[in-house]
Write a protein that holds these residues in place. Structure first.
Motif, short mmCIF file in Angstrom:
data_model
loop_
_atom_site.label_atom_id
_atom_site.label_comp_id
_atom_site.label_asym_id
_atom_site.label_seq_id
_atom_site.Cartn_x
_atom_site.Cartn_y
_atom_site.Cartn_z
N ARG A 1 0.82 -1.21 0.00
CA ARG A 1 0.00 0.00 0.00
C ARG A 1 0.86 1.26 0.00
NH1 ARG A 1 -4.99 1.26 4.11
NH2 ARG A 1 -5.58 3.21 3.14
N HIS A 2 1.85 1.33 0.88
CA HIS A 2 2.73 2.49 0.93
C HIS A 2 3.98 2.14 1.72
CE1 HIS A 2 0.17 3.09 4.59
NE2 HIS A 2 1.33 3.39 5.14
N LEU A 3 4.96 3.01 1.62
CA LEU A 3 6.19 2.92 2.39
C LEU A 3 6.06 3.92 3.52
CD1 LEU A 3 9.20 2.10 2.75
CD2 LEU A 3 9.75 3.89 1.08
N ALA A 4 6.25 3.49 4.76
CA ALA A 4 6.16 4.40 5.91
C ALA A 4 7.54 4.58 6.52
CB ALA A 4 5.19 3.83 6.95
N LEU A 5 7.94 5.83 6.68
CA LEU A 5 9.23 6.17 7.27
C LEU A 5 8.99 6.88 8.59
CD1 LEU A 5 10.90 7.57 4.04
CD2 LEU A 5 11.26 5.31 5.06
N ALA A 6 9.65 6.42 9.63
CA ALA A 6 9.53 7.06 10.95
C ALA A 6 10.30 8.37 10.94
CB ALA A 6 10.07 6.13 12.03
N CYS A 7 9.74 9.38 11.59
CA CYS A 7 10.43 10.65 11.76
C CYS A 7 10.17 11.16 13.17
CB CYS A 7 10.00 11.67 10.71
SG CYS A 7 8.28 12.20 10.78
N ASP A 8 11.03 12.04 13.64
CA ASP A 8 10.87 12.53 15.01
C ASP A 8 10.07 13.83 15.08
OD1 ASP A 8 12.77 14.20 13.96
OD2 ASP A 8 14.31 13.75 15.45
N ASP A 9 9.83 14.48 13.92
CA ASP A 9 9.10 15.74 13.90
C ASP A 9 8.39 15.86 12.55
OD1 ASP A 9 8.25 18.42 13.72
OD2 ASP A 9 9.98 19.16 14.85
N ALA A 10 7.12 15.52 12.51
CA ALA A 10 6.37 15.52 11.26
C ALA A 10 6.30 16.91 10.64
CB ALA A 10 4.96 14.96 11.48
N GLU A 11 6.12 17.92 11.45
CA GLU A 11 6.02 19.29 10.93
C GLU A 11 7.33 19.72 10.27
OE1 GLU A 11 4.00 22.41 9.75
OE2 GLU A 11 3.03 21.06 11.18
N ALA A 12 8.46 19.44 10.92
CA ALA A 12 9.76 19.79 10.35
C ALA A 12 10.03 19.00 9.07
CB ALA A 12 10.87 19.56 11.37
N GLY B 1 4.96 8.17 -8.12
CA GLY B 1 3.65 8.12 -7.49
C GLY B 1 3.55 7.15 -6.33
N LEU B 2 4.65 6.51 -5.92
CA LEU B 2 4.62 5.61 -4.77
C LEU B 2 4.29 6.42 -3.53
CD1 LEU B 2 5.19 2.84 -3.37
CD2 LEU B 2 7.55 3.62 -3.13
N PRO B 3 3.22 6.07 -2.81
CA PRO B 3 2.89 6.82 -1.61
C PRO B 3 3.93 6.57 -0.51
CG PRO B 3 1.06 5.41 -2.29
CD PRO B 3 2.24 5.03 -3.11
N ILE B 4 4.41 7.66 0.09
CA ILE B 4 5.35 7.57 1.20
C ILE B 4 4.72 8.28 2.38
CG2 ILE B 4 7.64 8.13 2.07
CD1 ILE B 4 8.63 8.10 -0.81
N GLU B 5 4.63 7.57 3.49
CA GLU B 5 4.09 8.12 4.72
C GLU B 5 5.25 8.48 5.65
OE1 GLU B 5 1.27 6.83 8.53
OE2 GLU B 5 1.70 5.37 6.94
N PHE B 6 5.15 9.63 6.28
CA PHE B 6 6.10 10.05 7.32
C PHE B 6 5.35 10.00 8.63
CE2 PHE B 6 7.64 11.56 3.36
CZ PHE B 6 9.00 11.32 3.42
N TYR B 7 5.84 9.19 9.57
CA TYR B 7 5.10 8.81 10.77
C TYR B 7 5.86 9.23 12.01
CZ TYR B 7 2.38 5.69 13.82
OH TYR B 7 1.58 5.18 14.79
N GLN B 8 5.25 10.12 12.79
CA GLN B 8 5.82 10.55 14.07
C GLN B 8 4.98 9.92 15.17
OE1 GLN B 8 5.84 14.82 14.75
NE2 GLN B 8 6.13 14.53 16.93
N ALA B 9 5.57 8.98 15.88
CA ALA B 9 4.84 8.29 16.95
C ALA B 9 4.40 9.28 18.02
CB ALA B 9 5.71 7.20 17.57
#
Length: 132
Positions: free
Chosen positions: A76-87, A120-128
């Motif tokens: 469905r998509h590639l999810a990458l963890a980040c520490d600050d979604a806004e930044a 067009g590959l969806p990439i999610e940036f995920y801040q826990a």
């Protein structure tokens, strides 16, 4: 026998140079190795992810299109963890990447947003969400 983690995700690009630029410049991934495979007329680029994982970026002559409609069967998509979604969102916008608004997961409280790679590959940036 135990699985110890995710080793890599493989992506086939329609325009290798454009995708290489996106993953290296816009996302900041470091090149581990890059090889031209003459027998396959294909590039293979290994990119380091924080935490030890990798992205393998490939080029192939005339790759067939993949269904991209929402909820199609498959990855469905590639999810990458980040520490600050806004930044992270601001950084991508500064790089000229179109990004969606930040959302909050109703169950976990995590903040996340999506963009698309050059194909067009969806990439999610995920801040826990912070733990209490």
């Amino acid at each position: 026998m135990h699985i110890t983690g995710l080793h890599h995700v493989a992506i086939i690009a329609s325009d290798y140079a454009r995708s290489r630029d996106f993953y290296c410049r816009a996302l900041g991934f470091e090149v581990i190795a890059e090889h031209w495979r003459e027998e396959r007329q294909s590039w293979k680029l290994d990119l380091a992810l924080p935490g030890g994982g990798q992205i393998e970026l490939f080029s192939f002559p005339s790759p067939p299109p993949r269904p991209s409609r929402p909820e199609a069967c498959g990855l469905r998509h590639l999810a990458l963890a980040c520490d600050d979604a806004e930044a992270m969102r601001g950084h991508l916008q500064d790089q000229g990447v179109s990004v969606e608004a930040i959302r909050v997961d109703e169950y976990t409280g995590a903040r996340f947003f999506f963009c698309a790679d050059p194909d067009g590959l969806p990439i999610e940036f995920y801040q826990a969400a912070p733990t209490a």
